[in-house]
Design a protein around this motif. Structure first.
Motif, short mmCIF file in Angstrom:
data_model
loop_
_atom_site.label_atom_id
_atom_site.label_comp_id
_atom_site.label_asym_id
_atom_site.label_seq_id
_atom_site.Cartn_x
_atom_site.Cartn_y
_atom_site.Cartn_z
N PHE A 185 0.84 -1.20 0.00
CA PHE A 185 0.00 0.00 0.00
C PHE A 185 0.88 1.25 0.00
CE2 PHE A 185 -2.67 3.27 1.33
CZ PHE A 185 -4.01 2.88 1.38
N CYS A 186 1.81 1.23 0.93
CA CYS A 186 2.68 2.38 1.12
C CYS A 186 3.50 2.69 -0.13
CB CYS A 186 3.61 2.08 2.29
SG CYS A 186 4.72 3.39 2.68
N SER A 187 4.10 1.65 -0.69
CA SER A 187 4.97 1.90 -1.83
C SER A 187 4.17 2.39 -3.03
CB SER A 187 5.75 0.63 -2.19
OG SER A 187 4.87 -0.39 -2.54
N ASN A 188 2.96 1.85 -3.18
CA ASN A 188 2.14 2.33 -4.28
C ASN A 188 1.67 3.75 -4.03
OD1 ASN A 188 1.36 0.22 -6.50
ND2 ASN A 188 1.68 -0.88 -4.60
N LEU A 189 1.35 4.01 -2.78
CA LEU A 189 0.94 5.36 -2.44
C LEU A 189 2.08 6.34 -2.71
CD1 LEU A 189 -1.14 7.24 -1.25
CD2 LEU A 189 -0.22 6.75 1.01
N GLY A 190 3.26 5.87 -2.42
CA GLY A 190 4.41 6.74 -2.61
C GLY A 190 4.53 7.23 -4.02
N THR A 191 4.10 6.42 -4.99
CA THR A 191 4.22 6.84 -6.38
C THR A 191 3.24 7.95 -6.69
OG1 THR A 191 2.63 5.22 -7.15
CG2 THR A 191 4.94 4.54 -7.08
N SER A 192 2.21 8.08 -5.86
CA SER A 192 1.21 9.09 -6.12
C SER A 192 1.28 10.24 -5.13
CB SER A 192 -0.20 8.48 -6.03
OG SER A 192 -0.29 7.34 -6.83
N ALA A 193 2.08 10.08 -4.12
CA ALA A 193 2.11 11.08 -3.07
C ALA A 193 2.57 12.43 -3.62
CB ALA A 193 3.06 10.64 -1.97
N PRO A 194 2.06 13.51 -3.06
CA PRO A 194 2.47 14.82 -3.54
C PRO A 194 3.98 15.01 -3.38
CG PRO A 194 1.25 14.99 -1.48
CD PRO A 194 1.11 13.58 -1.95
N GLN A 195 4.58 15.51 -4.41
CA GLN A 195 6.02 15.71 -4.36
C GLN A 195 6.34 17.20 -4.42
OE1 GLN A 195 7.79 13.34 -7.48
NE2 GLN A 195 6.46 11.62 -6.99
N ALA A 196 7.40 17.55 -3.77
CA ALA A 196 7.78 18.96 -3.70
C ALA A 196 8.47 19.41 -4.97
CB ALA A 196 8.70 19.19 -2.51
N ASP A 197 8.45 20.69 -5.17
CA ASP A 197 9.23 21.30 -6.24
C ASP A 197 10.71 21.01 -5.94
OD1 ASP A 197 10.65 22.95 -7.89
OD2 ASP A 197 9.34 24.68 -7.59
#
Lengths: 195, 447
Positions: free
Chosen positions: B40-52
């Motif tokens: 779950f976490c790793s997949n979420l990580g691909t969609s998690a908001p990323q900073a500039d």
């Protein structure tokens, strides 16, 4: 970063910019994702992340390594406190209900994927906002901060089993709300619910 | 719709579908399963908001600056005892240590500044200096560099610089000839020749036909003299400054006022390292010093490397008398004798040290900036402490003075009224000093 690497960096980071940079690179994405999941806008999240890491730098020399999970817990406890401080009477940058978060932007290199991610995140945030604050915290720390239950327990000051229960029930609640939201959608857009 | 009916579509690695899948598992304990959560976490990580990324880099740079400054303050405290050791060391030891002090004097400043070069890897000023230091011609060799000089008011000229190394590859001999014209006419007051080694220095001033020479063991610039050619020497041996600074860094010196960016200088890609009015341009490929900008006598000066007349050569091939002064036979000779006052380094001045501490910079950087003569102490301070005010700086400078006066009052040597009057007088003078032209009363000398 291996636990040994992390331990080494944590020990040296207060006086060694290179060691700090390694820690920062490792944790920044998680801290940012966590902060971004809790506040309204990108700029606000950046300010909060700045505050968080400045406090980390200020307090690094006071941190004492106890076990392999303690640094992450310590870091996110600072993050959570910064968010709480922001929510208390700070006019700009108050922590908002997740349901009010309008425009989560994902920086995926592919525009289509970015749009999809943003939509998913916005939907998720709307659903998360309906959970109790404790469940919101547990879930965002788990899935945005990427903390383990034991670390979340340290951050929130509660028992590890309670954390698991919050996450479990929160996910069940989230799941049901997700299904309800899909059921309520027009037929033509229901496919989005399935991914 | 329920979870059993709603099996994941082929692209259901998406977040919500994954939530769905995790929750659809028959055993609710699956929520606690590390495997499920990790997935779950790793997949979420691909969609998690990323900073500039620019924000991430900028914040990282500021944070490392904070750490470096903190470390620098700690080092500065240790440097006090180092300076005391230096002053009480035998001269032979001092000769070895002074180049380090010189390097810090000339090039002190922040080195924690990062920039992006053409690759995505941030390059630090420290890295640039390290690479610049590696440009050494090697043991028993010499580098001959020719720089074109220019300044406002029709000033043009050349600076011919030789640097010789010893058997260890350490720069030990310098010879600089500065030939300047103003509006097409020779300007002897801006010209001269200097030779220096690890034992002494000699300067020939054509304007007065005078040779100034140091006593044995009193190396420049502690002998307390200054000339146009000496000022230039400190600018144009930038590669060796870098070399020396690296040695200083190895000793824990982490000064903090550099600004660095990648630029193009006369068609050559350079790293521009700026420090309070001085800029050094290092070639991004060869790390040779391509040029420098600085203020001298209130005028902006430039030096640019002339590639056609610059080369490295074995010491054995260096022309005779390259490292001798070659002054006219009838020149007047002045030998500087050591004295308590002349041996004092500007950065040893308590006022400079106090100001540097208040401004978050080093005493050497502060002394260097004051010597440049183009900024007030307050303006220099605001480079590293943008929120500093004249009152705050004066208060910082007055603190140790007030402590002395308080002690005198406590001992009965001074009345409280006299102290009040003295402090008011001091405040007036210090306010004038920090906001006026630098140099006066700070222990630093204008060029």
């Amino acid at each position: 970063m291996t636990p040994d690497d992390e331990r080494d960096c944590v020990i040296r980071a207060a006086t060694d910019p290179n060691a700090f940079t390694r820690l920062y690179s490792h944790y920044f994405p998680r801290v940012y994702a966590y902060a971004r999941s809790r506040v309204e806008g990108e700029q606000e999240a950046e300010e909060i992340v700045s505050d968080i890491f400045l406090k980390v730098v200020e307090r690094l020399d006071r941190f004492r390594w106890r076990h392999s999970q303690s640094f992450a817990a310590w870091l996110f406890r600072i993050a959570r406190n910064v968010l709480i401080d922001r929510s208390r009477g700070v006019r700009r940058g108050a922590v908002v209900s997740l349901g009010e978060a309008p425009d989560l932007v994902s920086r995926s290199p592919l525009p289509d994927q970015a749009a999809l991610d943003a939509e998913e995140l916005a939907t998720l945030h709307q659903l998360l906002a309906t959970l109790s604050p404790r469940r919101q915290e547990a879930i965002t720390l788990r899935f945005f901060g990427e903390l383990r239950n034991q670390e979340i327990a340290q951050v929130l000051g509660i028992d590890e089993r309670t954390v698991a229960a919050h996450i479990c029930r929160g996910l069940e609640e989230l799941h049901q709300k997700y299904l309800d939201a899909c059921t309520d959608r027009p037929e033509g857009v229901k496919h989005e619910c399935a991914g | 719709m329920n979870a059993q009916d709603d099996q994941p579509a082929p692209h259901d690695a998406s977040l919500l579908a994954l939530v769905d899948r995790v929750l659809a598992e028959p055993d609710s304990a699956a929520h606690h399963s590390p495997d499920s959560l990790e997935t779950f976490c790793s997949n979420l990580g691909t969609s998690a908001p990323q900073a500039d990324p620019a924000f991430q880099e900028l914040l990282g740079r500021r944070l490392t600056d904070v750490i470096e400054r903190r470390q620098e303050r700690s080092v500065r405290a240790r440097a006090g005892s180092f300076a005391r050791t230096l002053r009480t060391s035998p001269r032979s030891v001092r000769r070895r240590l002074v180049p380090v002090a010189l390097a810090v004097l000339v090039a002190a400043g922040g080195i924690g500044t990062y920039l992006h070069s053409q690759s995505t890897t941030p390059v630090s000023a420290q890295t640039v200096l390290q690479r610049a230091a590696a440009v050494s011609p090697g043991p028993n060799a010499a580098t001959h560099s020719n720089y074109r000089l220019s300044a406002t008011g029709g000033i043009t000229g050349t600076a011919d610089l030789w640097v010789g190394t010893d058997t260890n590859g350490i720069a030990t001999d310098f010879a600089l000839t500065q030939t300047v014209s103003e509006s097409g006419r020779p300007a002897p007051n801006l010209s001269g020749r200097l030779v220096q080694n690890d034992r002494e220095f000699q300067v020939y001033d054509p304007a007065t036909n005078t040779i100034t020479t140091s006593s044995q063991g009193i190396p420049y610039p502690t002998a307390g003299t200054s000339s146009a050619v000496q000022n230039l020497e400190g600018i144009l041996i930038g590669t060796f400054v870098a070399q020396k600074l690296n040695r200083a860094l190895a000793g824990g010196m982490l000064p903090n006022a550099w600004k660095m960016q990648q630029e193009t200088l006369n068609g050559v890609s350079v790293y521009a390292l700026r420090l309070e009015g001085q800029t050094f341009y290092f070639n991004t490929q060869s790390y040779v010093l391509e040029g420098a900008d600085w203020a001298q006598g209130g005028q902006p000066w430039q030096a640019r490397l002339d590639h056609t007349s610059s080369q490295s050569t074995p010491l054995s091939a260096v022309p005779a008398h390259t490292f001798t002064l070659n002054a006219p036979a009838g020149a007047r000779v002045v030998t500087l004798a050591p004295s308590a006052g002349s041996s004092k380094h500007p950065s040893d001045d308590k006022m400079v040290q106090t100001a540097a501490a208040a401004c978050g910079t080093t005493p050497d950087a502060m002394a260097t900036a004051l010597r440049a003569g183009d900024k007030s102490m307050l303006a220099i301070c605001q480079v590293t402490a943008p929120t500093m005010t004249a009152d705050a700086l004066v208060n910082a400078l007055m603190a140790p003075l007030k402590a002395d006066l308080d002690a005198q009052v406590a001992s009965g040597a001074l009345t409280r009224e006299a102290e009040t009057s003295e402090l008011a007088n001091l405040r007036t003078k210090l306010t004038a000093m920090v906001t006026g032209q630098p140099g006066a009363g700070t222990g630093a000398k204008k060029p």
